[in-house]
Design a protein around this motif. Sequence first.
Motif: not given
Length: 323
Positions: A198-202, A251-261
């Motif tokens: 996923p990319a930013k904004g997806d 969302v919280i940073k941990g989710w943001d970072q994790g989901l983008m992987m």
Amino acid sequence: MKKNLVFLAVAAIGFAGCNGGFKKSDGGLLYNIVDDKSGTNITNNDFVSANVIAKTDADSVLFSTYDTGHPAFLTIPAKLQSKGDIYSAMMLLSEGDSAEVKVNADSLFKKGMPKPPGFKGKFVIYEIKINKVISKGKLSDQVFGGRIQDYFKTEAAKMKAAEPGKIQKYIADHKINATKSDSGLYYQITKQGSGALPAKGDTVVVNYTGRFVTNGKVFETSDKAVAQKEKVFNPMAPYKPIHIPVGINAVIKGWDQGLMMLNKGAQATLVIPSNLAYGEQGFQAIGPYTPLAFDVEVIDIIHPNPNAPKPVMPQLPGQPSAK
């Protein structure tokens, strides 16, 4: 993290009924003091920190501050609404004491308390452990408030110092082959997906289950089967994948970072330290410096349509909000 039976909400509710082994106070309160330490009893206007377990008489736990990782904090009112309310129970105790308090379930739920889904039994039993008492006495409000703030700071420092050990224990106990990112997020991709990340904004469509790192108990899930298995099922919950726009601090940073992987079809475990979750303030039942663990599965990735209205984020109490 649904508040099935929040301890503080029963403050003004009276007690009724009787059971062997419990004593009855003047106000009809049913109680059993388990540990009786020497000390001055709690009184009006005192600040109290207490751990509380609420359970049925069949020993099914409804709510526990031990699960959330932090105790309940309250101040005894200057004037009690009833001689048989929960504050009356605490005023029989002093710092270090513990007790059981029994509530007639029919009486409790008739007085405005929501009945937990699937509740069975005649009584709700509260196990109370008094951790700390700060006496108001003749202290000025400023001095009294300062002592409470000093206590909060001391407790927060303890929780902060204990957090790394909790994370490592959870990872070891659950045999997670974790990778640590530069930000401090621990993750293990348990199933590879396919396609682009996923990319930013997806918008990532995801199923998730959140657990307390302290004991591994589920506090929220989008999976009905998991909710039923873990005994956190709520018939009012939608139990469906949620839509998370990523890369925009929704969302919280941990989710943001994790989901983008994770790409479509991927599954992973995220162990999120508090600085990537709810930090030193906490959120609702999540205390300060509380690490969390999530099992996530990416169902789909939706690319933004510039002409479409912005998605409405579901307001699930367990959803990791950025605020």
